[in-house]
Design an enzyme around this catalytic site. Structure first.
Site, PDB file in Angstrom:
ATOM      1  N   GLY A  50       0.762  -1.229   0.000  1.00 32.78           N
ATOM      2  CA  GLY A  50       0.000   0.000   0.000  1.00 32.78           C
ATOM      3  C   GLY A  50       0.796   1.285   0.000  1.00 32.78           C
ATOM      4  O   GLY A  50       2.023   1.291  -0.085  1.00 32.78           O
ATOM      5  N   PHE A 115       0.362  -0.627   9.385  1.00 35.66           N
ATOM      6  CA  PHE A 115       1.644  -1.101   8.857  1.00 35.66           C
ATOM      7  C   PHE A 115       2.710  -0.936   9.921  1.00 35.66           C
ATOM      8  O   PHE A 115       2.568  -0.091  10.808  1.00 35.66           O
ATOM      9  CB  PHE A 115       2.021  -0.228   7.659  1.00 35.66           C
ATOM     10  CG  PHE A 115       2.004  -0.945   6.347  1.00 35.66           C
ATOM     11  CD1 PHE A 115       1.158  -2.000   6.103  1.00 35.66           C
ATOM     12  CD2 PHE A 115       2.852  -0.532   5.337  1.00 35.66           C
ATOM     13  CE1 PHE A 115       1.155  -2.636   4.876  1.00 35.66           C
ATOM     14  CE2 PHE A 115       2.852  -1.161   4.106  1.00 35.66           C
ATOM     15  CZ  PHE A 115       2.010  -2.206   3.872  1.00 35.66           C
ATOM     16  N   GLN A 235      17.696  -2.437   2.342  1.00 38.53           N
ATOM     17  CA  GLN A 235      16.743  -3.190   3.160  1.00 38.53           C
ATOM     18  C   GLN A 235      16.642  -4.636   2.669  1.00 38.53           C
ATOM     19  O   GLN A 235      16.505  -4.884   1.477  1.00 38.53           O
ATOM     20  CB  GLN A 235      15.368  -2.528   3.059  1.00 38.53           C
ATOM     21  CG  GLN A 235      14.363  -3.084   4.040  1.00 38.53           C
ATOM     22  CD  GLN A 235      13.118  -2.193   4.105  1.00 38.53           C
ATOM     23  OE1 GLN A 235      12.295  -2.192   3.193  1.00 38.53           O
ATOM     24  NE2 GLN A 235      12.978  -1.435   5.167  1.00 38.53           N
ATOM     25  N   HIS A 237      14.586  -8.310   3.171  1.00 39.29           N
ATOM     26  CA  HIS A 237      13.327  -8.858   3.672  1.00 39.29           C
ATOM     27  C   HIS A 237      13.573 -10.290   4.145  1.00 39.29           C
ATOM     28  O   HIS A 237      14.191 -11.068   3.427  1.00 39.29           O
ATOM     29  CB  HIS A 237      12.275  -8.827   2.561  1.00 39.29           C
ATOM     30  CG  HIS A 237      10.888  -8.992   3.089  1.00 39.29           C
ATOM     31  ND1 HIS A 237      10.412 -10.207   3.511  1.00 39.29           N
ATOM     32  CD2 HIS A 237       9.893  -8.104   3.286  1.00 39.29           C
ATOM     33  CE1 HIS A 237       9.177 -10.050   3.949  1.00 39.29           C
ATOM     34  NE2 HIS A 237       8.839  -8.786   3.817  1.00 39.29           N
ATOM     35  N   LEU A 247       8.635 -12.614  -2.669  1.00 37.29           N
ATOM     36  CA  LEU A 247       8.398 -12.228  -1.294  1.00 37.29           C
ATOM     37  C   LEU A 247       7.190 -12.941  -0.677  1.00 37.29           C
ATOM     38  O   LEU A 247       6.135 -13.011  -1.295  1.00 37.29           O
ATOM     39  CB  LEU A 247       8.158 -10.717  -1.316  1.00 37.29           C
ATOM     40  CG  LEU A 247       8.202  -9.941  -0.035  1.00 37.29           C
ATOM     41  CD1 LEU A 247       8.840  -8.598  -0.333  1.00 37.29           C
ATOM     42  CD2 LEU A 247       6.813  -9.715   0.493  1.00 37.29           C
ATOM     43  N   GLU A 250       4.736 -10.735   5.374  1.00 35.20           N
ATOM     44  CA  GLU A 250       4.816 -10.783   6.828  1.00 35.20           C
ATOM     45  C   GLU A 250       3.489 -11.260   7.410  1.00 35.20           C
ATOM     46  O   GLU A 250       3.419 -11.688   8.553  1.00 35.20           O
ATOM     47  CB  GLU A 250       5.114  -9.375   7.385  1.00 35.20           C
ATOM     48  CG  GLU A 250       6.494  -9.196   7.922  1.00 35.20           C
ATOM     49  CD  GLU A 250       7.295  -8.174   7.108  1.00 35.20           C
ATOM     50  OE1 GLU A 250       6.894  -7.891   5.963  1.00 35.20           O
ATOM     51  OE2 GLU A 250       8.297  -7.688   7.631  1.00 35.20           O
ATOM     52  N   ARG A 283      12.155  -6.612  10.632  1.00 34.08           N
ATOM     53  CA  ARG A 283      12.720  -7.311   9.470  1.00 34.08           C
ATOM     54  C   ARG A 283      14.203  -7.601   9.620  1.00 34.08           C
ATOM     55  O   ARG A 283      14.659  -8.705   9.319  1.00 34.08           O
ATOM     56  CB  ARG A 283      12.564  -6.433   8.224  1.00 34.08           C
ATOM     57  CG  ARG A 283      11.183  -6.438   7.695  1.00 34.08           C
ATOM     58  CD  ARG A 283      11.121  -5.591   6.456  1.00 34.08           C
ATOM     59  NE  ARG A 283       9.731  -5.503   6.042  1.00 34.08           N
ATOM     60  CZ  ARG A 283       9.312  -4.822   5.000  1.00 34.08           C
ATOM     61  NH1 ARG A 283      10.162  -4.156   4.261  1.00 34.08           N
ATOM     62  NH2 ARG A 283       8.040  -4.810   4.687  1.00 34.08           N
ATOM     63  N   HIS A 348      15.763  -6.167  -0.813  1.00 33.20           N
ATOM     64  CA  HIS A 348      14.396  -5.733  -1.082  1.00 33.20           C
ATOM     65  C   HIS A 348      14.298  -4.294  -1.589  1.00 33.20           C
ATOM     66  O   HIS A 348      13.554  -4.010  -2.520  1.00 33.20           O
ATOM     67  CB  HIS A 348      13.567  -5.893   0.190  1.00 33.20           C
ATOM     68  CG  HIS A 348      12.112  -5.584   0.034  1.00 33.20           C
ATOM     69  ND1 HIS A 348      11.351  -6.097  -0.997  1.00 33.20           N
ATOM     70  CD2 HIS A 348      11.275  -4.815   0.770  1.00 33.20           C
ATOM     71  CE1 HIS A 348      10.100  -5.643  -0.870  1.00 33.20           C
ATOM     72  NE2 HIS A 348      10.038  -4.854   0.174  1.00 33.20           N
ATOM     73  N   ARG A 383      13.708   2.315   5.317  1.00 30.04           N
ATOM     74  CA  ARG A 383      12.407   2.726   4.794  1.00 30.04           C
ATOM     75  C   ARG A 383      11.281   2.031   5.536  1.00 30.04           C
ATOM     76  O   ARG A 383      11.344   0.832   5.792  1.00 30.04           O
ATOM     77  CB  ARG A 383      12.307   2.361   3.317  1.00 30.04           C
ATOM     78  CG  ARG A 383      10.953   2.662   2.703  1.00 30.04           C
ATOM     79  CD  ARG A 383      10.894   2.219   1.261  1.00 30.04           C
ATOM     80  NE  ARG A 383      10.908   0.779   1.118  1.00 30.04           N
ATOM     81  CZ  ARG A 383       9.800   0.041   0.903  1.00 30.04           C
ATOM     82  NH1 ARG A 383       8.628   0.608   0.788  1.00 30.04           N
ATOM     83  NH2 ARG A 383       9.894  -1.266   0.788  1.00 30.04           N
ATOM     84  N   ASN A 387       6.028   3.487   2.285  1.00 32.54           N
ATOM     85  CA  ASN A 387       6.515   4.844   2.035  1.00 32.54           C
ATOM     86  C   ASN A 387       7.187   5.017   0.676  1.00 32.54           C
ATOM     87  O   ASN A 387       7.539   6.131   0.309  1.00 32.54           O
ATOM     88  CB  ASN A 387       7.511   5.277   3.129  1.00 32.54           C
ATOM     89  CG  ASN A 387       6.851   6.189   4.161  1.00 32.54           C
ATOM     90  OD1 ASN A 387       5.680   6.564   4.023  1.00 32.54           O
ATOM     91  ND2 ASN A 387       7.595   6.554   5.186  1.00 32.54           N
TER      92      ASN A 387
END
Ligand SMILES: Cc1cc2nc3c(=O)[nH]c(=O)nc-3n(C[C@H](O)[C@H](O)[C@H](O)COP(=O)(O)OP(=O)(O)OC[C@H]3O[C@@H](n4cnc5c(N)ncnc54)[C@H](O)[C@@H]3O)c2cc1C
Ligand code: SF4
Ligand code: FES
Lengths: 610, 289
Positions: A50, A115, A235, A237, A247, A250, A283, A348, A383, A387
């Protein structure tokens, strides 16, 4: 060889590029998009979760900004963060006005969900496929406006003047390689070029990013003189499928999925990685725990651990996690109702990128950047989920508007070497940058050239590059690329230490030297993906070096950057942005200030605990 | 510790969006389960581990002397559990022949680049497990489209079909800047499957009618469906859209053979959507009669 002239050239047609093109078009500019993939094939389509936007009563852009600053571990710049949070609601609603199929509440308004790291459920979504809808909706608007798209056109280099100081340079366009025909095209931009080429996930062997994510724009801008910023922040994951990097949400752990090592232990608890949160720890904590288990011999094949959700029962799984069944069967050949899913950490997202100000402008006149390839910087060292998509639309639109205006605008964030506050004296174990007769501009020959001459000159240079690659009977770039990915994965991953990072710099150097001998063996001009990927590999080498150099220098643990023997955030010493400038082939590492001063308040660095 | 974020929810945490599961998807889950069980019965699937699979790949390049005549090349690829047809192609290219050409990017059935003709049916290379296929695995470009090189086909016809249906939202009457248009949940659910199209072209390639005639094709009609059924667009534009899809190359060409529905990797009930539009068109014509 052909020259195409437009006011604004947008390189890349993912979320950021599409939004930039629409914005420039709305300013009345003649816009063209140049993209190596057809727009709807861009990796923005893979985003699931999102778009963060403070839309509702009880929420505010200020809260969103606060969360983002905290999440960034205070390496975000307040003017950029505040712009993101102020503009995101309007930009998100704009998407709805363009028909995007958001999920809906009972009252018909767009849905939002909670989130990680957010103080309010402000993540606006469209099922499990938000990015797909965002991408297609904006492409529809590009079609509606009749914006010209040169698709399957690979941009090889930017056409920039060669003044000694990058801040004096002007970008006049770029060079495209028409994948279908093998022709080279010059693109002349009357007012601006916007780079929106996405992330560099292919630096790593294992990533959630697409094969096309080679960070070409970053490498091109870097060689043209725009510094790359904060590249060491990557980042990872924790739950991606080992065969492909796809992916696994989560959500599986959120619903109660459990991680096991090969000894059947629930290691998050039994080995004390996160005694309270277990599988639901952040993460980076989960990713490091998994790697430790594997390194200590308690992993499964392919360096994986197991994620088991069978105990949730078929009904609950099909009801709430059905897409996971598809992902695991389609991409890993594992039925998660019958057996646990193998998972491992994967690259990621790249927090760093091309240094820009809050208008998307780089230090080179006429050159703009937006999206994952840019570093404006809103994510700092880490991040927050949800975002990145708002960044695409907010800063994509701004970059597009400014590129159309053709005028440098004032900004709070300074760019270019003149913003330097500190020079680094990090001790690199090898020489960096250019090898031998690597193509660099001669310097000073284009000072008074017209835009067309600058583009022509670059076109000629790129033509020679293509000819040389085609004629060389050399090694396959894929070998160099896999060596590069291997060392990045081994040494510049979730665990980093001095020896490993130095090793990586040596390996990267070796890749650079071997790259001197690559050749394209496919003799065809038609759809020569061999040639294109060979050029991409060069771009990856440049970025790997920058990333690793920054990581070696930064002796602290901040956000996504973990350093052995330096296990805390050191604000006194390290509250600053990493910058690496190509400097004509002799890379220079320096630092600039972080701006914590917002419109109305100062963001005081706090301990990042939740 | 400075960097602990407790993330119970994240951007990939999006698996909760299925109220009622469409039949096609249900079928696919069941089919997969069946195949899996069959394999279990026939042999332990881990037996394939350590084996080599044979890939027969279509080759053609109008520019290169020995590829001007289309041919098939054999590639022997070491099998790994979880390997997809796309993985096997990538392996072949990177280890045996760097000129082997195919489109691909996401590796997760979302970019729509790698629809191929695999063992005689249209499928995404990245979404097809080697383990599910009979050997040798035959990989060809999508039928009914012009081959550019090896497995790459010209997609222009497909894109033109999409463009022909005015594939963009058209509503002038919008609320103020910060307010969204309201849409009923049920209406969003109604268009949901139609919005999942990834433009892979599998449906078009599978369709006999599209092959012979000038026909918009299932994906373009599905795109029109997505807007016709969206309650946020007004009457006038709906009217116009129905007229477009009723034109000569439109819905009436469809002979309900279901081939498109069977190959769609996103489980979009294409034939149903086309039928529904036919009914809408009829209703609409009666209105003016
Ligand atoms: C699996 C996954 C899930 C994610 N989920 C979320 C989420 O829920 N929320 C969120 O906020 N973020 C999410 N992200 C992050 C976010 O999706 C990306 O950061 C973002 O989509 C990047 O968009 P972009 O426009 O910058 O680049 P991309 O969408 O990658 O587009 C790049 C474009 O550049 C073009 N290009 C590249 N190189 C060249 C070249 N040399 N010449 C010409 N064209 C070129 C490509 O063709 C493409 O059109 C997710 C990321 C992944 C991988
Ligand atoms: S409708 Fe299905 S088969 Fe056709 S292009 Fe879209 S996703 Fe592919
Ligand atoms: S590679 Fe993107 S759909 Fe298969």
């Amino acid at each position: 060889m052909t020259l195409h002239e437009h006011d604004v050239i947008v390189v890349g047609a993912g979320g950021a590029g599409l939004r930039a093109a629409i914005a420039a078009h709305e300013e009345g500019a003649d816009v063209a998009m140049v993209t190596k993939l057809h727009p709807v094939r861009s990796h923005t389509g893979a985003a699931e979760g999102g778009i963060n936007a403070a839309l509702r009563e009880g929420d505010s852009w200020e809260d969103h900004a606060y969360d983002t600053m905290k999440g960034s571990d205070y390496l975000g710049d307040a003017p950029a963060v505040e712009t993101l949070c102020q503009d995101s609601p309007e930009e998100t609603i704009q998407l709805e006005h363009w028909g995007m199929a958001f999920s809906r509440e009972e009252d018909g308004r767009v849905s939002q969900r909670p989130f990680g790291g957010l103080s309010f459920p402000r993540t606006t979504y469209a099922g499990a496929e938000t990015g797909h809808h965002l991408l297609h909706t904006m492409y529809e608007q590009v079609v509606k406006r009749g914006i010209q798209v040169y698709d399957e056109q690979y941009v090889m280099e930017l056409a920039v003047t060669d003044h000694g100081d990058p801040e004096d340079r002007v970008c006049h366009g770029c060079i495209g390689y028409d994948i279908k025909t093998g022709n080279l095209n010059g693109f002349v931009a009357n007012t601006g070029v916007v780079i929106a080429t996405g992330g560099p996930g292919q630096l790593y062997a294992h990533t959630t990013n697409a094969v096309a994510q080679t960070g070409d724009g970053q490498a091109m801008a870097y060689r043209a003189g725009a510094p790359l910023q904060d590249m060491e922040f990557v980042q990872f994951h924790p739950t991606t499928l080992p065969s492909t990097g796809v992916l696994i949400s989560e959500g599986v752990r959120g619903e109660g999925g459990i991680l096991y090592n090969s000894e059947g232990e629930r290691f998050m608890f039994e080995h004390g990685y996160a005694n309270n949160d277990g599988e639901l720890a952040s993460r980076d904590v989960v990713a490091r725990a998994e790697v430790t288990e594997v390194n200590e011999g308690r992993g499964y094949e392919n360096d994986a651990v197991h994620l088991d959700m069978r105990h949730l029962g078929e009904e609950r799984i099909t009801d709430r996690l059905e897409n996971i069944i598809h992902l695991a069967t389609d991409f890993e050949g594992v039925d998660p109702l019958e057996e646990p899913m193998p998972v491992k950490p994967g690259q990621h997202y790249a927090m760093g990128g091309i240094e820009t100000d809050e208008n998307g402008a780089t230090c080179i006149e006429g050159l703009y950047a937006a999206g994952e390839c840019a570093c404006v910087s809103v994510h700092g060292s880490n991040r927050l989920g949800g975002n990145a998509l708002p960044e695409l639309i907010v800063f994509g639109a701004r970059a597009g508007r400014h590129a159309a205006s053709g005028e440098p605008a004032s900004s709070q964030i300074e760019t270019g070497p003149s913003a330097r506050t500190e020079t680094s004296n990090v001790d690199a174990p090898v020489e960096l940058g250019r090898v031998g007769a690597d193509a660099v501009t001669d310097g000073g020959t284009l000072l008074d050239a017209t835009p067309n001459e600058v583009v022509d000159h670059t076109l000629e240079q790129e033509r020679e590059r293509v000819e040389t690659l085609m004629e060389t009977d050399g090694i396959n770039h894929a070998d160099v690329r896999s060596d590069l990915q291997e060392t990045m994965t081994e040494n510049v991953n979730v665990f980093r230490n001095e020896a490993g990072l130095k090793q990586a710099l040596e390996d990267i150097r070796a890749c650079r030297e071997r790259y001197q001998d690559v050749g394209v063996s496919d003799p065809s001009r038609t759809f020569n993906t061999d040639l294109m990927q060979t050029i991409e590999t060069r771009n990856l080498i440049d970025q790997a070096e920058v990333l690793t150099l920054g990581a070696l220098a930064r002796t602290e643990f901040r956000g996504a950057h973990w350093r052995e023997s330096h296990q805390e955030r050191k604000d006194e010493e390290w509250l600053k942005h990493t910058m690496v400038a190509w400097n004509g082939g002799d890379p220079e590492l320096y630092y600039t200030d972080v701006i914590l001063e917002g419109e109305e308040k100062e963001y005081e660095p706090k301990v990042r605990s939740y | 510790m400075s960097t602990h974020v407790s993330e119970s929810e994240s951007e990939a945490d999006a698996a909760t969006d299925q109220q009622d599961r469409p039949a096609a998807q249900q079928r696919r889950v069941e089919k997969k389960r069946e195949r899996h069980e069959q394999r279990e019965r026939a042999s332990d699937s881990s037996e394939t581990e350590g084996q080599t699979i044979l890939l027969k790949v279509f080759r053609y390049d109008p520019e290169v002397e020995d590829k001007r005549e289309p041919r098939f090349d054999d590639f022997h690829v070491p099998f790994k559990k979880g390997m997809t047809v796309l993985d096997a192609l990538i392996y072949s290219r990177d280890h045996y022949d760097s000129s082997l050409t195919f489109r691909h990017s996401c590796r997760q059935a979302i970019c729509g680049s790698d629809a191929l003709f695999i063992n005689g049916s249209q499928r995404l290379g990245c979404q097809t497990q080697i383990d599910d296929l009979d050997q040798p695995v035959r990989v060809e470009p999508l039928p009914h489209q012009e081959v550019v090189k090896d497995l790459v086909v010209d997609m222009e016809d497909f894109y033109e079909g999409m463009d022909a249906v005015e594939p963009y939202f058209q509503e002038e009457n919008l609320p103020s800047d910060l307010e969204e248009q309201r849409q009923d949940r049920a209406n969003r659910e109604k268009i949901k499957m139609s919005t999942r199209c990834i433009w892979c072209g599998a449906c078009m390639s599978s369709c006999n009618i599209a092959a012979g005639d000038n026909y918009l094709g299932p994906a373009a009609i599905n795109k029109a469906y997505r807007f016709v059924m969206d309650e946020r667009e007004g009457e006038a534009i709906e009217q116009q859209r129905l007229e477009t899809i009723e034109e000569e190359q439109g819905v009436w060409r469809c002979q309900t053979q279901f081939s498109c529905t069977n190959v769609c990797p996103k489980d979009i009930p294409l034939t149903e959507h086309i039928q529904e539009l036919k009914r809408e068109a009829v209703k609409n014509n009666l209105k003016f009669w």
